[in-house]
Design a protein around this motif. Structure first.
Motif, PDB file in Angstrom:
ATOM      1  N   SER A 148       0.869  -1.186   0.000  1.00  0.00           N
ATOM      2  CA  SER A 148       0.000   0.000   0.000  1.00  0.00           C
ATOM      3  C   SER A 148       0.897   1.225   0.000  1.00  0.00           C
ATOM      4  O   SER A 148       1.880   1.282   0.728  1.00  0.00           O
ATOM      5  CB  SER A 148      -0.870   0.008   1.259  1.00  0.00           C
ATOM      6  OG  SER A 148      -1.749  -1.075   1.210  1.00  0.00           O
ATOM      7  N   ASP A 206       1.467  10.222  -7.886  1.00  0.00           N
ATOM      8  CA  ASP A 206       0.540   9.482  -8.754  1.00  0.00           C
ATOM      9  C   ASP A 206       1.214   9.019 -10.038  1.00  0.00           C
ATOM     10  O   ASP A 206       0.901   7.955 -10.571  1.00  0.00           O
ATOM     11  CB  ASP A 206      -0.644  10.379  -9.144  1.00  0.00           C
ATOM     12  CG  ASP A 206      -1.731  10.351  -8.090  1.00  0.00           C
ATOM     13  OD1 ASP A 206      -1.797   9.360  -7.326  1.00  0.00           O
ATOM     14  OD2 ASP A 206      -2.509  11.329  -8.020  1.00  0.00           O
ATOM     15  N   GLN A 208      -2.621   4.151  -8.871  1.00  0.00           N
ATOM     16  CA  GLN A 208      -3.072   3.039  -8.020  1.00  0.00           C
ATOM     17  C   GLN A 208      -2.777   3.342  -6.558  1.00  0.00           C
ATOM     18  O   GLN A 208      -1.958   4.190  -6.230  1.00  0.00           O
ATOM     19  CB  GLN A 208      -2.354   1.756  -8.410  1.00  0.00           C
ATOM     20  CG  GLN A 208      -2.629   1.332  -9.834  1.00  0.00           C
ATOM     21  CD  GLN A 208      -2.102  -0.061 -10.096  1.00  0.00           C
ATOM     22  OE1 GLN A 208      -2.463  -1.003  -9.414  1.00  0.00           O
ATOM     23  NE2 GLN A 208      -1.243  -0.181 -11.089  1.00  0.00           N
ATOM     24  N   ASP A 209      -3.416   2.555  -5.682  1.00  0.00           N
ATOM     25  CA  ASP A 209      -3.229   2.765  -4.257  1.00  0.00           C
ATOM     26  C   ASP A 209      -2.022   1.988  -3.724  1.00  0.00           C
ATOM     27  O   ASP A 209      -1.782   1.934  -2.531  1.00  0.00           O
ATOM     28  CB  ASP A 209      -4.506   2.321  -3.533  1.00  0.00           C
ATOM     29  CG  ASP A 209      -4.604   2.979  -2.169  1.00  0.00           C
ATOM     30  OD1 ASP A 209      -4.067   4.099  -2.029  1.00  0.00           O
ATOM     31  OD2 ASP A 209      -5.164   2.355  -1.251  1.00  0.00           O
ATOM     32  N   SER A 210      -1.274   1.380  -4.624  1.00  0.00           N
ATOM     33  CA  SER A 210      -0.128   0.570  -4.199  1.00  0.00           C
ATOM     34  C   SER A 210       1.139   1.081  -4.871  1.00  0.00           C
ATOM     35  O   SER A 210       1.083   1.864  -5.825  1.00  0.00           O
ATOM     36  CB  SER A 210      -0.365  -0.889  -4.590  1.00  0.00           C
ATOM     37  OG  SER A 210      -0.554  -0.972  -5.986  1.00  0.00           O
TER      38      SER A 210
END
Ligand code: TXA
Ligand code: MG
Length: 326
Positions: free
Chosen positions: A96, A103, A109-111
């Motif tokens: 995470s 970005d 993505q959140d990872s």
């Protein structure tokens, strides 16, 4: 393998990175196109040079596991023992992301993908730079990964004026990617660090379910591809195909394992899977440039030791039509 870059070239590379430039960096797997992972413009330049779609995330290369909290958030209960076992080395961990990660690096993505490379020049570069380096493999999108400094020069010329020459990459294929960002640890890309080695540290490891996951460009079917049409065949079928194609007047190049079938020309790679992986991309590049109409590649044995090589060969052979690449 003796790295040829001196401390002056490391200093020049560090200065270039601080100016927001993109450089060629050796790692033990393949060469990378590196830029300051905290500089959005520099990272955007990587995408422009490589021709890579903006939603394909980049791996951040770090100096050690001590930096994990700078880039990720949440529990490190699995990441820390994995890093202790395999870093520096050819393992990328998907975690995470920390809110500060750009970005442009994660493709929104959140990872985030993190890896600590073992190549001594990459280590010196990271120590001198003092931050993280976003770096995909230093090839144009969809093309064969580079394992020598000259491959990077051939690929990009003066678009990437500074390439640190670290000799031939020891491993020769990209890092193993393990996703720890959601639920069960999941293997996204096979590599030198094997499924079995990972399971020894974290228990059960799942294999990714879809071959065409949009999350990892290395998981697209037609990746790592030569321009020349390529077929992957068992030896007997390969000999038959080579004879038929030659009878049709085609120039055929063969990539064979340990001995060349009689009458065929091309290159040999060793029967040992690690030695084969070390040579695979240089061999594919050379055969791709040989002017042949068709590349015939001998299928390696179906066994666990060959999983990562099988994966790269299958993708290279899956190339439908190279002109389709952006
Ligand atoms: O060995 C390697 O990993 C080499 C050297 C240069 O370190 N790098 C490399 O980078 O192979 P690249 O960008 O060619 O492949 C990295 C793969 C891509 O398929 C990318 O989509 C995936 O890692 N990836 C990166 N961040 C990710 C994330 N947050 N989630 C899922 N996949 C990710
Ligand atoms: Mg790549």
């Amino acid at each position: 393998m003796v790295p040829s870059a001196d401390s002056q070239s490391i200093d020049a590379a560090v200065s270039a990175l601080r100016r927001g430039e993109v450089i060629g960096m050796p790692t033990e797997t393949v060469y990378g196109l590196a830029a300051d992972a905290r500089n959005a413009e520099a990272v955007a330049r990587i995408f422009a040079i490589k021709g890579r779609p903006a939603d394909h995330p980049l791996i951040v290369h770090v100096a050690s596991a001590a930096t994990l909290p700078d880039w990720s958030r949440g529990s490190l209960a699995l990441a820390e023992p994995l890093a202790a076992a395999f870093w520096p080395g050819p393992l990328t961990l998907i975690l995470s992301r920390h809110p500060s990660v750009l970005d442009v690096v994660t493709g929104g993505q959140d990872s985030v993908g993190l890896r600590c490379p073992a190549h001594p020049l990459a280590q010196r570069l990271l120590a001198g730079f003092g931050g993280g380096l976003a770096a995909p493999s230093a090839n144009r999108f969809g093309r064969i990964s580079p394992t020598r400094a000259q491959h990077v020069r051939d690929e990009f010329g003066m678009q990437v004026p500074l390439v640190l020459d670290g000799g031939e990459c020891a491993v020769g294929i990209e890092s193993t990617i393990l996703d720890l960002s959601s639920g069960l640890p999941t293997l996204l890309r096979p590599g030198q660090v094997t499924h079995a080695q990972l399971e020894k540290i974290v228990g059960c490891v799942a294999e990714k379910s879809s071959r065409n996951s949009p999350r990892a460009s290395g998981t697209l079917e037609s990746h790592y591809a030569p321009r020349t049409r390529m077929l992957l065949l068992p030896r007997s079928a390969l000999v038959h195909e080579a004879d038929e194609q030659r009878a049709l007047g085609k120039v055929v190049s063969v990539l064979a394992i340990s001995s060349m079938p009689s009458g065929a020309t091309g290159l040999l790679l060793p029967e040992d899977p690690a030695a084969y992986a070390h040579g695979i991309y240089a061999a594919l590049r050379e055969l791709d440039g040989s002017g042949a109409h068709l590349l015939l590649v001998e299928k390696p044995p179906i066994s666990l030791a060959w999983v990562a090589v099988q994966d790269r060969l299958r993708r290279a052979a899956a190339s439908p039509d190279i002109d389709d690449y952006p």
